[in-house]
Structure formats: structure tokens, C-alpha cells
Design a protein around this motif. Structure first.
Motif, mmCIF file in Angstrom:
data_model
loop_
_atom_site.group_PDB
_atom_site.id
_atom_site.type_symbol
_atom_site.label_atom_id
_atom_site.label_comp_id
_atom_site.label_asym_id
_atom_site.label_seq_id
_atom_site.Cartn_x
_atom_site.Cartn_y
_atom_site.Cartn_z
ATOM 1 N N ALA A 59 -30.496 91.468 0.892
ATOM 2 C CA ALA A 59 -29.643 92.643 0.975
ATOM 3 C C ALA A 59 -30.071 93.562 2.112
ATOM 4 N N SER A 60 -31.379 93.708 2.305
ATOM 5 C CA SER A 60 -31.889 94.558 3.371
ATOM 6 C C SER A 60 -31.505 94.010 4.737
ATOM 7 N N VAL A 61 -31.607 92.693 4.915
ATOM 8 C CA VAL A 61 -31.239 92.059 6.178
ATOM 9 C C VAL A 61 -29.740 92.208 6.437
ATOM 10 N N VAL A 65 -27.872 94.213 9.687
ATOM 11 C CA VAL A 65 -26.896 93.615 10.595
ATOM 12 C C VAL A 65 -25.569 94.356 10.542
ATOM 13 N N ASP A 66 -25.149 94.761 9.341
ATOM 14 C CA ASP A 66 -23.909 95.534 9.203
ATOM 15 C C ASP A 66 -24.015 96.859 9.960
ATOM 16 N N GLY A 108 -38.158 84.813 6.471
ATOM 17 C CA GLY A 108 -37.694 86.026 7.132
ATOM 18 C C GLY A 108 -36.938 85.708 8.408
ATOM 19 N N VAL A 109 -37.451 84.734 9.162
ATOM 20 C CA VAL A 109 -36.766 84.285 10.376
ATOM 21 C C VAL A 109 -35.413 83.675 10.024
ATOM 22 N N ILE A 110 -35.399 82.816 9.015
ATOM 23 C CA ILE A 110 -34.157 82.150 8.615
ATOM 24 C C ILE A 110 -33.120 83.172 8.149
ATOM 25 N N ASN A 114 -29.542 83.591 10.011
ATOM 26 C CA ASN A 114 -28.297 83.376 9.270
ATOM 27 C C ASN A 114 -27.400 84.613 9.286
ATOM 28 N N ALA A 115 -28.034 85.781 9.295
ATOM 29 C CA ALA A 115 -27.263 87.020 9.245
ATOM 30 C C ALA A 115 -26.560 87.333 10.567
ATOM 31 N N VAL A 116 -27.172 86.972 11.701
ATOM 32 C CA VAL A 116 -26.563 87.314 12.999
ATOM 33 C C VAL A 116 -25.638 86.224 13.530
ATOM 34 N N LEU A 117 -25.760 85.004 13.037
ATOM 35 C CA LEU A 117 -24.980 83.903 13.606
ATOM 36 C C LEU A 117 -23.460 84.090 13.532
#
Length: 271
Positions: A59-61, A65-66, A108-110, A114-117
Motif C-alpha cells: 500500500a505504501s509503494v 507512485v500515485d 522491495g525492488v520487485i 511492478n508499481a511503476v511499470l
């Protein structure tokens, strides 16, 4: 994007050390930079917008990004720098501690990727720079769990790059050696210490402290990240600093037995 307007960048773990130096280097190069930290810091510093983000929390990630997309409209560069270290014998850490380390350094990297792709695919391009380490391609006694996270990031990054090229997105690795940051002071300690490793652990702690004192400045790594982020024909890996370049060459060209002997000698381990 272009040289005068390279775009929007996210740098995780940007409150200090390599992350802060990287955020500054990117900002000086024209990027609009959003840095992250787990704890709230000054909202804006030297043109860098700081946001809170815990890379171990979905949720934080997603919220991060949002926020960036709402404010900037796009994401052109992701620098995955947030991470933690662990020094000790491999068997001195419980599986729970090992899992927590992987949660930050690998998952954390994944999560961030996934969030920016989706945004990068919509744009038709982007660049992802993952901070690895020389310990991502050499043995690392008493850093076995930390090293294994970096080996995982290396395999993930190189494989992912092949998947994302059709979308105009490239994934590259930056591999520092010892860098003068607070990394040594912030190393986690094993959660089930064993007396048999006390002497070796203490010796390795001393060796790391001395190596850090002679290590590269964070700006050396930051400049390498900038090169990896803007190279029009990106390489898979970028060694950051003289020592990292030397280790990379030795690993590739020196026979395994000779490399093994040299490594143990450098670390003060019985040959």
C-alpha cells in the motif's frame, strides 16, 4: 524525454548516503526528482521532493507512485537504492531474519518495479536502475544472506530487462564496492549469535570498517547511476568506482582457485 528535460525520477532510500547523492546528481542533470525515505523528512531539499515510502509495504509503494503520477504525470526513471545489510555467520540468522532482509532488498525492488511499470508502458519507455553490489557476483563470507539478496537482484534485473525491451523500458545494474556511507554503522546483527563465530565476526567487522574508510565517496556511485540512467545504449552492468571495476575484471578473467585464494587473503581468512 531529452537532454534538457530528462524526465521524472524516483530514488528510494534517498535520505542519506548513496541515495541522497544520487538524487542530487539527477536533479543537477535536469531530472525532476522524488526521493523516498521510510520516515518523514524535510518535504523539499535542494529541489528534491521527499516522500515517505516503506518498500516492504504494498500500500505504501502504491501510494508513492500515485502521488508522483498525480504531481508529475509520468515516471521516466526508477532508482532502487533502498536496502539493508547483515553481517554474521549465515547460520547465525533465523529464517525469519533472512526473510526480513529479502523483504527489503529483493521484494522491495520487485514491488517498486511492478508499481511503476504500468505508467512506463503507457509512456512507451523508461529506465530502471537497480543498486546491486560487488557482493552480487562474488562470494561474501559473513555476508552470505546480504550477498544472496544482491545475487537475486542481479538475476531478476538481467532477466527482466529482456522482458521489457519490447516496451522501450531498460533495466540496468549498478555495482558499487565499499562506499563511505553509514552502511557499516547500520548493519543488522544476527538474531541467534553463536560463540564459534565471535572471532571471525569481530575480524570481519574491523575489516569492513577499514575498507569503508578507504572506500569511494557516495558521489562516485551517484555519477555511475546517472550514467546508467542516461546512457542511450545501456549496458547490463555498471561498476561504480575503481575497486568495483577491478573486482569485476578479476572475477571474469582470474581462475576460480586463484580468485578464491586472493579473496580469503584479503579478508584475513585462513587460506
Amino acid at each position: 524525454m531529452n537532454k534538457t528535460n530528462p524526465g521524472v525520477a524516483i530514488v528510494t532510500g534517498a535520505s542519506s548516503g548513496i541515495g541522497l547523492a544520487t538524487a542530487k546528481a539527477l536533479q543537477n542533470a535536469g531530472f525532476r526528482v522524488f526521493g523516498t525515505s521510510r520516515r518523514a523528512v524535510s518535504e523539499k531539499s535542494d529541489g528534491i521532493t521527499m516522500l515517505t515510502c516503506d518498500v516492504t509495504d504494498d500500500a505504501s509503494v502504491a501510494k508513492l507512485v500515485d502521488e508522483v503520477l498525480a504531481e508529475a504525470g509520468r515516471i521516466d526513471l526508477l532508482v532502487n537504492n533502498a536496502g539493508m545489510g547483515l553481517l554474521g555467520g549465515a547460520e547465525e540468522s533465523s529464517t525469519a531474519q533472512a526473510r526480513a532482509l529479502f523483504e527489503v532488498n529483493v521484494f522491495g525492488v520487485i514491488r517498486m518495479v511492478n508499481a511503476v511499470l504500468p505508467a512506463m508502458r503507457r509512456q512507451g519507455g523508461g529506465r530502471i536502475v537497480n543498486l546491486s553490489s560487488v557482493q552480487g557476483f562474488i562470494p561474501a563470507p559473513y555476508f552470505a544472506l546480504y550477498s544472496s539478496t544482491k545475487h537475486a537482484v542481479e538475476g531478476y534485473s538481467e532477466s527482466l530487462d529482456h522482458e521489457l525491451r519490447p516496451f522501450g523500458i531498460r533495466v540496468v545494474l549498478v555495482e558499487p564496492a565499499y562506499t563511505r556511507t553509514s552502511f557499516e554503522d547500520n548493519l543488522a546483527r544476527p538474531d541467534q549469535l553463536l560463540d564459534i563465530y565471535d572471532a571471525a565476526r569481530a575480524g570481519m567487522t574491523t575489516a569492513v570498517r577499514k575498507a569503508m574508510e578507504k572506500g569511494d565517496a557516495p558521489e562516485v556511485v551517484a555519477n555511475t547511476v546517472l550514467a546508467a540512467a542516461t546512457d542511450p545504449t545501456p549496458k547490463r552492468r555498471y561498476a561504480a568506482g575503481k575497486m568495483a571495476r577491478q573486482v569485476s575484471l578479476l572475477r571474469r578473467f582470474v581462475p576460480a582457485s586463484a580468485f578464491d585464494k586472493s579473496l580469503r587473503k584479503q579478508l584475513g581468512l585462513p587460506v
